[in-house]
Design a protein around this motif. Sequence first.
Motif, PDB file in Angstrom:
ATOM      1  N   LEU A 449       0.832  -1.202   0.000  1.00 32.18           N
ATOM      2  CA  LEU A 449       0.000   0.000   0.000  1.00 32.18           C
ATOM      3  C   LEU A 449       0.868   1.253   0.000  1.00 32.18           C
ATOM      4  CD1 LEU A 449      -2.728  -1.145   2.545  1.00 32.18           C
ATOM      5  CD2 LEU A 449      -3.057  -0.785   0.087  1.00 32.18           C
ATOM      6  N   SER A 454      -2.929  -0.472  -5.265  1.00 29.76           N
ATOM      7  CA  SER A 454      -4.288  -0.161  -4.842  1.00 29.76           C
ATOM      8  C   SER A 454      -4.836  -1.273  -3.956  1.00 29.76           C
ATOM      9  CB  SER A 454      -5.190   0.007  -6.059  1.00 29.76           C
ATOM     10  OG  SER A 454      -6.553   0.016  -5.687  1.00 29.76           O
ATOM     11  N   PRO A 455      -5.649  -0.926  -2.944  1.00 31.34           N
ATOM     12  CA  PRO A 455      -6.279  -1.980  -2.138  1.00 31.34           C
ATOM     13  C   PRO A 455      -7.045  -2.994  -2.987  1.00 31.34           C
ATOM     14  CG  PRO A 455      -6.603   0.145  -1.098  1.00 31.34           C
ATOM     15  CD  PRO A 455      -5.973   0.426  -2.434  1.00 31.34           C
ATOM     16  N   LEU A 458      -4.744  -5.838  -4.011  1.00 28.64           N
ATOM     17  CA  LEU A 458      -4.020  -6.627  -3.018  1.00 28.64           C
ATOM     18  C   LEU A 458      -4.274  -8.117  -3.170  1.00 28.64           C
ATOM     19  CD1 LEU A 458      -4.208  -4.621   0.335  1.00 28.64           C
ATOM     20  CD2 LEU A 458      -2.224  -4.996  -1.124  1.00 28.64           C
ATOM     21  N   TYR A 471      -9.124  -3.895   3.935  1.00 32.01           N
ATOM     22  CA  TYR A 471      -8.721  -2.489   3.939  1.00 32.01           C
ATOM     23  C   TYR A 471      -9.901  -1.549   4.168  1.00 32.01           C
ATOM     24  CZ  TYR A 471      -7.076   2.039   2.409  1.00 32.01           C
ATOM     25  OH  TYR A 471      -6.767   3.372   2.356  1.00 32.01           O
ATOM     26  N   TYR A 476      -4.379   0.493   8.462  1.00 35.88           N
ATOM     27  CA  TYR A 476      -3.418  -0.371   7.796  1.00 35.88           C
ATOM     28  C   TYR A 476      -3.146  -1.602   8.651  1.00 35.88           C
ATOM     29  CZ  TYR A 476      -3.180   3.907   5.216  1.00 35.88           C
ATOM     30  OH  TYR A 476      -3.527   5.023   4.491  1.00 35.88           O
ATOM     31  N   ILE A 488      -5.734   6.247   0.893  1.00 35.57           N
ATOM     32  CA  ILE A 488      -5.432   5.666  -0.414  1.00 35.57           C
ATOM     33  C   ILE A 488      -6.669   5.602  -1.298  1.00 35.57           C
ATOM     34  CG2 ILE A 488      -4.608   3.585  -1.559  1.00 35.57           C
ATOM     35  CD1 ILE A 488      -2.855   3.100   0.880  1.00 35.57           C
TER      36      ILE A 488
END
Length: 500
Positions: A449, A454-455, A458, A471, A476, A488
């Motif tokens: 991250l 980008s989440p 993941l 997320y 975090y 983010i």
Amino acid sequence: MNRRNFLKQAGCVGMGSTTLLSTLTNLTSFNGLVGKQPNGAAYPTDYKALVCILLSGGVDSYNMLIPMGVNAGGDNGFNEYKAIRTDLSVLNPIALTNPQCVGFRGIACNYGAYGVHPQMTGVRDLFNSGKLAFMSNIGTLVEPILTKSEFESGLKKLPLGLYSHSDQIMQWQTSVPQSRDALGFGGRMADLLNAANANHEVSMNISLAGKNAFQRGKDISEYAISNNVEPNRVGFEALPSWWGNSGYLTDLRNSTMDSLVSQTYANLMQQTYSSSTKTATAAFALFKEALKKVPTITTAFPTSRLATDLLAIAKIISVRNELGAKRQIFFVNYGGWDMHDDLLSGLDDKLPVVSQALKAFYDATVELGVADRVTSFTISDFARTITSNGKGSDHAWGANQIVMGGAVNGGKIMGAYPKMDINYPLNVSFRGNYIPAVSTDEFYAELALWYGVSPSDLCYVLPNIGNFYSYSPGQYPIGFMNFNGTTISSDNLPQNCLTY
């Protein structure tokens, strides 16, 4: 067989040097032509780098980070440490100044004061200045395991080959411990972000340890080099001295190579080999020209192999603009930690090498003005048993690791340092072997991250992450990186996102 599948298979056979033949198979950076991330987001425009330092062999990290002082429950950590480690005890650790120990997933820290091995003064200074943190009791996990009974029940998935060097050294690099054929964490990030770099001849994944699992992606492999990154050692001129650097032989060499890579081959393998050769040729030229612009680095580096590797990385970072690099991932290996005997003398020899090299490298990033954009971290096969086998220790599980950089929330011990007691609930062996409190997925997710993943991506980078973390903006997995208040995105990560 299509071109992608061929490259995925062909990328596994490099020789790991700066010669042409090794680079033909190491350099498969063709993903940078896509134009945008899979999720449609713009590529990052700032610069960030990750440096993975593999301490291969399984470092005895409970002699690297040592409990000291009395905790809230009245337990004297150093006395408990000496009682259980017996002849493996370090008798004169150097104290860390006001270390903050942060519990994790409901598991509390067991001690309030800590020290490091007496040969690790550089690490102590970085920790005390807030530029270095420890990840405590971290290891490979498929899913959370919170008690010894869960471990023994057979209902929880365990990593394959739990105490095997070959399995665990790979699983730390892939973070997919239920598979022996997974892509690497760094490789999957490069698949997503390599196109952020302006030039794609040189992969964003650069290795000073040859082929490795950590940097292997679907389309991206490492660019393997030696730590001698002087311009006259890179490219076609890194040939035997008798070849010469000018005149008839050089002209003959160049015309021969031009002829070789200009041919059109009907066979798919020949076509791909030719394309890789052309790409390697371009990479040599780009890398060599960039290295001519390395500034004078005044930070003094030790002469160890690890320090020389990190100095080479500092030089490459210094010419990131010439290489067109916005994102880079580096990989080094410093081995020899499988100490079943003579552990104390072995650590006395090797831990100062790590400490001095880390301190010099961090100081160099400060000198280059990129300290807050470069994050370095250690990984190792596994921890080692708390009790002695008679001068040494054996293979175990949850370990302590280091993360360092200007963006690190340093001065902290993150995770849950285990109690030096055979009866501790996370201990699964009479030898002292701890179930990890923190998974590699949670550690890597926070690095990813920060790095710009980008989440919503993941799940690709870390296929098991849904077992550990979902997320939400501003929250975090662990809290060891400083995001400077940046949110983010609002994308929430679904649970159970295994897609590997």
